[in-house]
Design an enzyme around this catalytic site. Structure first.
Site, mmCIF file in Angstrom:
data_model
loop_
_atom_site.group_PDB
_atom_site.id
_atom_site.type_symbol
_atom_site.label_atom_id
_atom_site.label_comp_id
_atom_site.label_asym_id
_atom_site.label_seq_id
_atom_site.Cartn_x
_atom_site.Cartn_y
_atom_site.Cartn_z
ATOM 1 N N ASN B 276 0.807 -1.219 0.000
ATOM 2 C CA ASN B 276 0.000 0.000 0.000
ATOM 3 C C ASN B 276 0.844 1.275 0.000
ATOM 4 O OD1 ASN B 276 0.882 0.481 2.610
ATOM 5 N ND2 ASN B 276 -0.888 -0.509 3.557
ATOM 6 N N CYS B 339 -7.996 -2.190 -6.506
ATOM 7 C CA CYS B 339 -7.231 -2.304 -5.270
ATOM 8 C C CYS B 339 -8.216 -1.924 -4.178
ATOM 9 C CB CYS B 339 -6.004 -1.410 -5.310
ATOM 10 S SG CYS B 339 -6.288 0.264 -5.908
ATOM 11 N N SER B 340 -7.947 -0.920 -3.377
ATOM 12 C CA SER B 340 -8.960 -0.489 -2.422
ATOM 13 C C SER B 340 -9.875 0.546 -3.072
ATOM 14 C CB SER B 340 -8.307 0.084 -1.169
ATOM 15 O OG SER B 340 -7.489 -0.895 -0.575
ATOM 16 N N ASP B 341 -9.315 1.741 -3.324
ATOM 17 C CA ASP B 341 -10.130 2.779 -3.929
ATOM 18 C C ASP B 341 -10.021 2.802 -5.449
ATOM 19 O OD1 ASP B 341 -11.327 3.982 -1.611
ATOM 20 O OD2 ASP B 341 -9.310 4.644 -1.071
ATOM 21 N N GLY B 342 -9.029 2.108 -5.952
ATOM 22 C CA GLY B 342 -8.901 2.024 -7.402
ATOM 23 C C GLY B 342 -8.296 3.257 -8.021
ATOM 24 N N TRP B 343 -7.485 3.982 -7.258
ATOM 25 C CA TRP B 343 -6.837 5.137 -7.876
ATOM 26 C C TRP B 343 -5.321 5.136 -7.702
ATOM 27 C CZ3 TRP B 343 -10.807 8.058 -4.552
ATOM 28 C CH2 TRP B 343 -10.439 8.039 -3.188
ATOM 29 N N ARG B 345 -2.806 1.737 -6.952
ATOM 30 C CA ARG B 345 -2.259 0.525 -7.569
ATOM 31 C C ARG B 345 -2.971 0.203 -8.877
ATOM 32 N NH1 ARG B 345 -1.980 -2.368 -1.729
ATOM 33 N NH2 ARG B 345 -3.673 -0.903 -1.389
ATOM 34 N N ARG B 385 -1.310 12.954 -2.980
ATOM 35 C CA ARG B 385 -0.152 12.069 -3.091
ATOM 36 C C ARG B 385 1.153 12.857 -3.254
ATOM 37 N NH1 ARG B 385 -3.196 9.188 -1.072
ATOM 38 N NH2 ARG B 385 -4.346 7.458 -2.021
#
Lengths: 560, 648
Positions: B276, B339-343, B345, B385
């Site tokens: 992550n 992935c989790s939020d899809g933005w 990975r 990020r």
């Protein structure tokens, strides 16, 4: 069908006792970058020949047995274990058996041969094992090799002390060419002619030789035209535990520099190591006896440690696991790149003393046949544009390695795969080529030769058709008549047909020194050599071809 | 500007990390947008410009003999080490810089809103219109019988982090879309990222399903069914969860999680195991610490690199990309990636797969389109990020750095396959962080529209396109075998290298001293010019000598090339621990232009001359100051920064 064009009847006779099976059909060859192929395998006194008979155009693969570093064999019986079979079935069982020989080469190629018939397989394996390790130099292939396009009248070699001396007229005022070693009696590993200070006569040299390891008295190996400073090299002084002195040795060194000036001695051992060396008769130039010389110590690894480093690196490169951490720690653990770093930075130091600070330098370790040559060669490449052309580089190697007595025969007897107990093997020359490659990477326009040349030399030193790297020194080569009976590699590399391949298309000569960066980030694994047989290397070769083509096209347009 | 307590400090030392002997003395200026260091050396006009928005940390250190050290770390990995003579001055500079930056309190103060190149509004609009994602979808052959443009998210109602225009399977009705979005984190329902015309296989992306331990959603299942059916050639699809399995399981406890194979018909579910954002942030930090070591040994460096784990993570991303590429190209099977939020990975993996699959994305324009599509439009949270604004430091992560590095690693394996060069990647990287252009401002399309980015800022893409000659890889040929079709990289560990060009970009001492690329570019340009001249010469056909200006391109032969590239052999004294190392002055030589008249024999002469180059000892040594792509705002370094030294 397997009588090769180079094969001599005489040769076949000589080695026939080692060859029980000369010829096997239906062998499957697995080699990197190619699909497996089926064909005929032949073994002769010096070669393994595989001819592919699947296509109409027979492809042949010719491998010098000397290239083979190690083999592993496994035989299996296709019909299972024998207890179930009666004696009558014995022959049938043999014919149903097969074997596999894994051939690991000194050029780091790994081949696999699937051979039908257990007995044939064992015979072939036995022949390879025996013939690849023959130690009699006069039986080696260069003495049998007869290329059609080189006449034996060709002059042997490119350079020598005599030639260097005559090319550097500036030397003549203070230096002379001495033939004190004309019969190799003063120093067995030196060539007959050496360059020494003019004021030092041959009798003095003889006394100095007794005071230096292996008789390697300090001789000139490089003259820096820009400021008249020189690089000398030799063996360690034999001061021993009771700090023996040698008046003549001190005189010789004093004669190198002006009385007011200062010189540097770069010792490729640590100060601790040189103290230990005294206990076994070696030593160093003490400050009290050599007041005008300042010693600098740089510990460089050689001998067994270097060989083990190579073995570990090659093993790491062959690790098929996909684990990143393991790769990096194996790479680190091999210490190979650390050795590259040390060699380049010691050479940088040497060049700095000469070019930047304007002092003459004497380099030695203990014997003066390994790291000493490594450092002096690299320093010359850094400073001297003449060494950076294809011809200049080969001439440099000839003077500084072949004639200066690097014991190629001992150092390159085996490489990274060998199971044989290591004796004198050490990849010092390979380390040199790696360092030169690093220079080439950092100054891609400044060197006149290509990576292909370095790769070729990296293999030729271990196995060759040519006599250039045979033996350990000039005396041995002379005794065997190497210059008369074999061909010179360097001349062959410079043939018009070969030369282009070994030239750097981007070469733009510069008179300036090329100072390498020795930061860990600046040094890289020499993929072209260590990962040569992986498909990735092919993509990099394509890029090199592309570069060559662009330059050629540019040249054509510019000339039209 | 009221923030600046001290606009100018004299006698400041700028220390060189790699080679201490190359430290420079000069004047430090603070302006509203930049910190500028001007070297004092007579006759040398050497300036270093650092954008405040690139600064990521300031550090005062204990006084040394050379003054009060102030360390400035930048997001483009530049590290400036100043020594300021007086404590008070150091204090003031530190305070001023703290106020000026490092992180702005609101978007409005970001540099892009005050950056005003001389461009009128119409041109500005053209800049933004240059990038057209619809054109890329039609390049893929969309819309078609299987995929349609859905208006569902036109006003960002279904998912406020998704773009307005999305492609969904033809059979996905609005209720299915809305239903599926309610079952996915942040409403990020499965939608198309890449479509392969050849075999109808598609790469789709989404966020994780809100499945918890047992929840199901009929519409979500229908959505996946629709994706599967939009690929008539295949009877199953892959669902790739790019997280490590453990992380995905942990998410179930929070009502999120991953698809249960039993509930979805004909899916093959696969975990990939990319770590992550927090792991990645720490890993890069560790790697950068290794880069900053002062004269590390080889072992220090390799051990540090290994323990940072950075290359392992890069390999994981590339491995995931390869998995998807194989599914699409070799098996003809569609893939849903999340992935989790899809933005993060998801963006990495989809875009890496696109680079591997489609030669178009390996062109200059293609890479820009790809970043616009999979990163900007799909809502990679650039401002979080990349730490554009004051915010949660835990949101910061080098996710996009990893994508750019994957591309670089591929370029190292396939030197002829990419139209762009390393400089292109580095320039993009710098501008992602610099906030000079509006492209990366905000976290999603909706935010950018609210900020009026297109109306008030400029676009990086058009800047890059205008200057594209700087970014072309001379080894690229559209018809080269490496360029064709699928890229099949090796992911053996030894194929991954440390990216010196990015992470040690500003440490000039450690880079190669000559650039093959620059040399080839010169040759290429010259070949072109010569060919043109030959062509025009044939037309003119012995009329008369042409005027000089037409012959001028000959000056751009390697002769001229060397004029602009002096050899900077400056080196690091501690390297060999001797004195310090020579750099010789470049001796500009006047090219003999009198012979440059286009008569056949003269042409010949010139050519021979330029080929042999014998009269120019300096030739072929390239100065790498041009490596710095931000030359107009980062470093101004027209001359060698080394005092001319002639050998003793």
């Amino acid at each position: 069908m397997c009588i090769m064009r180079q094969g001599h009847k005489e040769e076949l006779m000589e080695f026939s006792e080692h060859i029980k099976t000369a010829n096997v059909e239906d062998v499957v060859l697995h080699q990197p970058l190619h699909p497996p192929s089926r064909g005929t395998l032949c073994i002769t006194g010096h070669h393994l020949l595989f001819s592919d008979r699947e296509e109409n155009s027979t492809r042949q693969i010719l491998l010098l047995l000397r290239n083979i570093d190690a083999i592993e064999k496994s035989v299996e019986n296709l019909l299972g274990y024998s207890s179930l079979f009666s004696k009558a079935d014995y022959s049938k069982r043999i014919s149903g058996s097969s074997g596999t020989i894994t051939v690991k080469c000194k050029d780091l190629r790994v081949l696999q041969l699937d051979i039908p018939g257990m007995e044939q397989c064992l015979n072939i394996a036995h022949s390879i094992e025996t013939l690849s390790c023959l130690n009699d130099v006069s039986e080696m292939y260069p003495f049998f090799y007869r290329p059609s396009d080189l006449s034996s009248q060709d002059q042997w070699g490119l350079s020598s002390s005599e030639k260097y001396y005559s090319e550097h007229k500036e030397l003549h005022k203070r230096w002379r060419l001495s033939s004190v070693n004309r019969d190799y009696s003063v120093c067995p590993s030196y060539p007959p002619a050496v360059i020494v200070p003019k004021d030092i006569d041959d009798d003095t040299l003889k006394k100095v030789a007794k005071f230096r390891q292996s008789g390697r008295f300090p001789v000139l190996c490089y003259y820096h035209r820009k400021n008249g400073m020189v690089i000398m090299r030799g063996g360690q002084p034999l001061t021993g535990a009771n700090r023996k002195r040698c008046r003549e040795d001190e005189l010789l060194l004093q004669a190198v520099i002006d009385s007011s000036d200062k010189g540097y001695i770069i010792d490729t051992r640590s100060s601790q190591q040189v103290q230990q060396a005294r206990m076994t008769g070696g030593g160093f130039e003490s400050k009290s006896s050599y007041s005008c010389w300042k010693r600098l110590h740089r510990q460089m690894e050689k001998g067994k440690a270097l060989q083990e480093s190579l073995i570990k690196l090659v093993e790491a490169c062959g690790d098929e696991s996909q684990n990143m951490d393991r790769w990096l720690s194996k790479l680190e653990n091999s210490k190979w790149l650390s050795h590259v770093q040390t060699a380049l930075s010691t050479a940088g130091l040497l060049a700095e003393c000469v070019e930047r600070d304007g002092h003459s330098v004497l380099v030695h370790g203990s014997e003066g046949t390994d790291c000493t040559l490594l450092v002096s060669t690299l320093a010359q490449l850094i400073m001297d544009p003449c060494c950076r052309t294809l011809e200049g580089f080969l001439a440099l190697l000839e003077r500084e390695w072949v004639q200066a007595g690097h014991p190629f025969q001992l150092r390159c007897a085996h490489s990274a795969y060998s199971h044989v107990r290591l004796q004198q093997e050490s990849p010092v020359f390979l380390l040199l080529l790696d360092c030169v490659w690093q220079l080439w990477r950092q100054f891609p326009l400044a060197l006149g030769f290509s990576e292909a040349l370095l790769l070729r030399l990296a293999t030729e030193a271990y196995f060759s058709n040519y006599g250039t790297f045979l033996c350990n020194n000039d005396q041995e080569r002379c005794a065997l008549g190497v210059k008369e009976k074999t061909y010179c590699l360097f001349h062959s590399l410079l043939k018009p047909t070969e030369k282009e391949h070994y030239t750097n298309p981007l070469y733009e000569p510069t008179d300036l020194a090329i100072w390498p960066s020795v930061h860990p980030q600046s040094l890289q694994l020499w993929r072209g050599f260590f990962l040569r047989w992986t498909p990735q290397t092919r993509h990099l070769e394509e890029a090199q071809e592309e570069i060559r083509n662009m330059v050629i096209e540019w040249g054509k347009v510019a000339l039209s | 500007m009221e923030f600046i307590r001290l606009p100018k400090v004299e006698n400041v030392k700028l220390l060189d990390r790699v080679s201490p002997r190359r430290s420079r003395v000069g004047t430090l200026y603070l302006t509203a947008t930049h910190t500028i260091f001007v070297e004092n050396e007579a006759g040398v006009r050497n300036e270093t410009w650092v954008l405040h928005s690139l600064v990521c940390s300031l550090e005062k250190q204990a006084a040394t003999s050379s003054g009060y050290p102030l360390l400035i770390h930048c997001k483009n990995f530049q590290v400036l080490h100043f020594a300021i003579p007086r404590e008070q001055e150091c204090q003031d500079v530190h305070l001023s810089l703290q106020r000026l930056q490092p992180v702005k309190p609101s978007y409005e103060e970001l540099y892009c809103f005050s950056y005003k190149p001389n461009v009128d509004d119409e041109e500005r609009q053209n800049e933004w219109d240059f990038m057209n994602l619809k054109a890329d979808y039609s390049r893929m052959g969309l819309p078609n019988a299987h995929w349609k443009l859905s208006p569902a998210n036109r006003n960002y109602k279904v998912s406020d982090t998704y773009p307005a225009d999305l492609f969904v399977p033809e059979s996905a009705t609005p209720p299915v879309i809305v239903g599926s979005s309610k079952f996915r984190s942040r409403g990020r329902f499965p939608t198309l990222s890449y479509y392969s015309k050849e075999n109808h296989a598609a790469i789709c992306r989404s966020s994780q399903p809100l499945s918890g331990f047992s929840a199901r959603c009929l519409e979500d299942e229908q959505m996946l069914e629709a994706i599967l059916r939009s690929n008539p050639c295949s009877d199953f699809m892959y669902v790739v969860d790019t997280r490590p399995k453990l992380n995905a399981i942990a998410n179930r406890a929070a009502g999120k999680g991953y698809e249960n194979e039993d509930n979805y018909s004909n899916i093959k579910f696969q975990f990939i195991g990319i770590e992550n954002i927090h792991v990645m942030r720490n890993s890069q930090q560790k790697m950068l610490e290794v880069c900053e070591l002062r004269s590390p040994s080889m072992s220090d460096f390799l051990e540090g690199l290994e323990s940072s784990g950075w290359l392992k993570h890069i390999k994981a991303v590339l491995d995931a990309g390869i998995f998807i590429t194989k599914a699409v190209a070799e098996e003809g099977v569609s893939v849903l990636v999340h992935c989790s939020d899809g933005w993060d990975r998801t963006a990495q993996v989809c875009s890496v797969a696109c680079v591997l699959l489609d030669p178009y994305y390996r062109t200059l324009q293609g890479l820009m389109v790809l970043i616009e599509k999979d990163w900007i439009s799909f809502g990679h949270k650039f401002s979080h990020r990349c730490n554009h604004l004051v915010g949660d430091p835990k949101e910061v992560s080098p996710v996009i750095d990893q994508f750019l590095e994957c591309v670089w690693q591929l370029m190292e394996q396939f030197p002829c396959a990419f139209e762009f060069n390393e400089r292109f990647l580095i320039t993009i990287h710098s501008h992602i962080y610099s906030c000079q252009y509006g492209n990366f401002i905000g976290n999603n399309q909706r935010e950018r529209i609210q900020l009026g980015v297109h109306q008030r800022t400029h676009s990086l893409w058009s800047y890059l396109w205008t200057n594209r000659t700087d970014y072309i890889n001379p080894l690229y040929r559209p018809d080269h075998s490496q360029t064709q079709g699928l890229l099949r990289p090796s992911t053996a560990p030894y194929c991954f290298k440390f990216w010196r060009g990015l992470y040690n970009r500003f440490d000039q001492g450690i880079h190669p001293r000559q650039s093959v690329e620059d040399y080839l570019r010169t040759i290429q340009e010259e070949t072109q010019q010569l060919e043109e001249q030959l062509a025009s010469h044939k037309q003119v056909n012995f009329k008369l000598p042409l005027i000089m200006s037409e012959a001028a391109p000959f000056d751009k032969s390697p002769t001229a090339w060397t004029l602009s590239h002096d050899l900077r052999l400056a080196n690091t004294p501690q390297d060999y621990t001797g004195g310090f190392i020579t750099s010789s002055p470049s001796q500009p030589k006047a090219p003999d232009s009198s012979g440059l008249i286009l008569l056949p024999q003269d042409l010949n002469q010139t050519s021979i001359f330029s080929l042999s180059n014998s009269s120019d000892p300096e030739s072929g040594i390239a100065d790498l100051s041009c490596r710095s792509p931000l030359s107009e705002d980062s470093t101004r370094d027209p001359d060698s920064d080394e005092a001319v030294y002639s050998a003793a």
